[in-house]
Enzyme design. Structure first.
Site, PDB file in Angstrom:
ATOM      1  N   ASP A  43      31.371  10.266  13.813  1.00  0.00           N
ATOM      2  CA  ASP A  43      31.627   9.511  12.573  1.00  0.00           C
ATOM      3  C   ASP A  43      30.855   9.945  11.328  1.00  0.00           C
ATOM      4  OD1 ASP A  43      32.415   8.100  14.800  1.00  0.00           O
ATOM      5  OD2 ASP A  43      31.327   6.285  14.301  1.00  0.00           O
ATOM      6  N   ASP A 174      27.732  -0.547  13.494  1.00  0.00           N
ATOM      7  CA  ASP A 174      28.353   0.173  12.380  1.00  0.00           C
ATOM      8  C   ASP A 174      28.286  -0.603  11.056  1.00  0.00           C
ATOM      9  OD1 ASP A 174      28.933   1.799  14.528  1.00  0.00           O
ATOM     10  OD2 ASP A 174      31.053   1.262  14.617  1.00  0.00           O
ATOM     11  N   GLU A 229      35.589  -0.981  15.469  1.00  0.00           N
ATOM     12  CA  GLU A 229      34.443  -0.169  15.068  1.00  0.00           C
ATOM     13  C   GLU A 229      34.553   0.211  13.584  1.00  0.00           C
ATOM     14  OE1 GLU A 229      33.045   2.101  19.008  1.00  0.00           O
ATOM     15  OE2 GLU A 229      34.754   3.084  18.090  1.00  0.00           O
ATOM     16  N   TRP A 312      38.922  10.260  20.013  1.00  0.00           N
ATOM     17  CA  TRP A 312      38.076  10.221  21.218  1.00  0.00           C
ATOM     18  C   TRP A 312      38.861  10.637  22.458  1.00  0.00           C
ATOM     19  CZ3 TRP A 312      33.090  10.342  21.308  1.00  0.00           C
ATOM     20  CH2 TRP A 312      32.339   9.737  20.302  1.00  0.00           C
TER      21      TRP A 312
HETATM   22  C1  FRU Z   1      32.874   5.302  16.643  1.00  0.00           C
HETATM   23  C2  FRU Z   1      31.582   5.016  17.369  1.00  0.00           C
HETATM   24  C3  FRU Z   1      30.785   3.942  16.651  1.00  0.00           C
HETATM   25  C4  FRU Z   1      29.389   4.219  17.081  1.00  0.00           C
HETATM   26  C5  FRU Z   1      29.373   5.725  17.160  1.00  0.00           C
HETATM   27  C6  FRU Z   1      28.493   6.276  18.236  1.00  0.00           C
HETATM   28  O1  FRU Z   1      33.374   6.573  16.817  1.00  0.00           O
HETATM   29  O2  FRU Z   1      31.842   4.642  18.710  1.00  0.00           O
HETATM   30  O3  FRU Z   1      31.200   2.618  16.918  1.00  0.00           O
HETATM   31  O4  FRU Z   1      28.457   3.730  16.162  1.00  0.00           O
HETATM   32  O5  FRU Z   1      30.708   6.135  17.384  1.00  0.00           O
HETATM   33  O6  FRU Z   1      28.358   7.660  18.119  1.00  0.00           O
END
Ligand code: FRU
Length: 502
Positions: A43, A174, A229, A312
């Site tokens: 991210d 987040d 997220e 992902w």
């Molecule tokens: C989203 C996420 C967030 C988290 C981060 C961890 O892609 O899962 O929620 O903060 O990546 O790397």
């Protein structure tokens, strides 16, 4: 920075990346998309304008091209296209708060001119009865000067005691922080409610250090995936806009697909309940590789968004470069028209254009054609297509790109139903992950206008002035640089302008 103490994990990561940088060849990187200094990126974090430069941090593991306890990588830019890497900014080094990772977060300038990072610290709350480690997520701060950041001694500043009764302390992450016009601060944080999935919580603070709960902005109510997220919340063109990225989605028509997705909620906040009224609910980008958006308000008043150009669910399928994994999208200017989100590559990208090639009024038939000078893998392509005879609609427009004798990617458009299809089924991928997505173009227009931005292994297409966007990674070798066009059914007329961006 005065008083800055570099922890051993941060010092190690900085030494390691300084050592490794010499092995990363420029050819491994795209031209104008941000990639990690070395290793893994997910991210975008801390997207902000500070001391005359754009700062973009990112979820980062310098040590491998795979995810591991997260650091924050750091880059700065004057135009959002040419990036300079700075030393890693955060390492998971606080024994109580974040030894399992410094997860996503954001940045804001404090009244005294210091730069504040707000991130999720991941630690553990011991073990469950069956022996599993129970993660604990809290919101933490680090304060710095644009290069070095000291973790705040008052961490965590938002913990489980700030949650509504139904909130999970394992899924609480987040934070997106911003400063209001009156100088106070707000933050939205994503959380999992025991019933119904994700919820977006609002917090307020006078100084960005001491925080208080300020209500629930939005609730999933069992509709869009489970945990939400990476929330971002702002007003734009008279609307309130909430962007987020749901996990574990179920499909709905051509708008939402299973897995990790994105969601844009546009509406107005109800002054009494503090909840966001929902007037429009769509994906942010209808392609394959797009997740975890974050926006900035630029000094000249533009709302600009970036996202992780990845999904992902396909990370094991995408061809890995030798030393790098992951990149950001091209930064996109946002606007809301008639309650709908529009996005368009930042205008600075026009400054990279050179060697214009133009073909107007090209008659397309069923035989694929290549046009003189229209090819490449680092290009900006502007296309307008209309039926040759308005009374006789073509069945399908077909654009092949990243093409050689064996492989191609494609964008197809079927005007009768307004369906756009992006595909990498024949791109040379040998893995079984997502290769194709469909997207409905509002109004199913017979005339289509398309902008395609290619930067080596990616394509970002913007349809009808940015009303829809589709983003996809391209695994094909860079020597596959052909572009061809055809239609099925009746004829169509094509206008093309192509620029090189490399
Ligand atoms: C989203 C996420 C967030 C988290 C981060 C961890 O892609 O899962 O929620 O903060 O990546 O790397």
């Amino acid at each position: 920075m005065e008083g800055f103490v570099e922890s051993a994990p941060l010092a190690d990561a900085r030494v390691y990346e300084r050592h490794m940088i010499r092995f990363v060849s420029k050819t491994e990187r795209p031209y104008f998309h941000l990639t990690p200094l070395v290793g893994w990126m997910n991210d975008p974090n801390g997207f902000s304008y500070y001391k005359g430069k754009y700062h973009l941090f990112y979820q980062y593991n310098p040590y491998a091209t795979s995810w591991a306890p997260m650091h924050w990588g750091h880059a700065v830019s004057e135009d959002l296209l040419h990036w300079e890497h700075l030393p890693v900014a955060l390492a998971p080094d606080a024994p109580y708060d974040d030894f399992n990772g410094c997860f996503s977060g954001s940045a804001v300038e404090l009244a005294d001119g210091r730069h504040l990072l707000m991130y999720t610290g991941v630690a553990s709350d011991g073990r469950t009865a069956d022996g599993h480690i129970r993660p604990r997520q809290t919101q933490c701060l680090a304060i710095g000067d644009g290069v070095d950041y000291q973790k705040f001694e008052g961490n965590p500043v938002i913990d489980g005691s700030f949650l509504p009764e139904d909130g999970s302390t394992e899924h609480f992450r987040d934070p997106k922080v911003w400063r209001e016009d009156d100088g106070t601060y707000r933050a939205v944080v994503a959380n999992l409610a025991t019933e119904g999935g994700g919820q977006i919580l609002l917090y307020r603070s006078a100084d960005a250090l001491a925080w208080q709960p300020a209500g629930v902005l939005s609730r999933n109510k069992g509709r869009f995936g489970q945990m939400w997220e990476c929330p971002d919340f702002f007003s734009l063109d008279g609307y309130d806009v909430l962007l987020l990225s749901p996990q574990d989605m179920l499909p709905e028509g051509h708008e939402f697909y299973s897995g990790n997705g994105t969601l844009c909620i546009i509406g107005h906040v109800d002054e009494e309940t503090g909840e966001l009224g929902e007037e429009s609910l769509t994906s942010i980008d209808n392609g394959i590789d797009f997740y975890a958006t974050q926006t900035i308000l630029t000094p000249d008043g533009r709302r600009v968004m970036v996202a992780w150009m990845q999904n992902w669910d396909s990370i094991t399928g995408v061809a890995r470069r030798v030393h790098l994994f992951g990149s950001m999208t091209v930064p996109r200017e946002l606007s809301v028209r008639d309650g709908h989100l529009y996005q368009w590559p930042i205008r600075e990208l026009d400054g990279l254009r050179h060697d214009e090639v133009k073909h107007d009024g090209v008659v397309l038939g069923t035989d694929p054609i290549a046009l003189e000078g229209v090819n490449g893998r680092v290009v900006d392509l502007l296309l307008d297509v209309r039926p040759e005879d308005p009374a006789n609609l073509y069945d399908e427009l077909v654009i092949w790109f990243a093409q050689d004798g064996r492989f191609h990617c494609s964008l197809r458009y079927q005007p009768a139903t307004g369906t756009l299809i992006i595909s990498r089924e024949h791109s040379g991928s040998r893995r079984a992950f997502v290769h194709r997505r469909k997207c409905d173009i509002p109004g199913a227009p017979a005339e289509l206008s398309l902008r395609m931005v290619l930067d080596k292994n990616s394509v970002e297409a913007f349809i009808n002035g940015g009303e829809k966007a589709v983003t996809m990674l391209i695994p094909t070798d860079l020597s596959a640089d052909g572009i061809t066009f055809c239609v099925r059914g009746a004829g169509a007329i094509l206008d093309v302008t192509k620029y090189d961006l490399a």
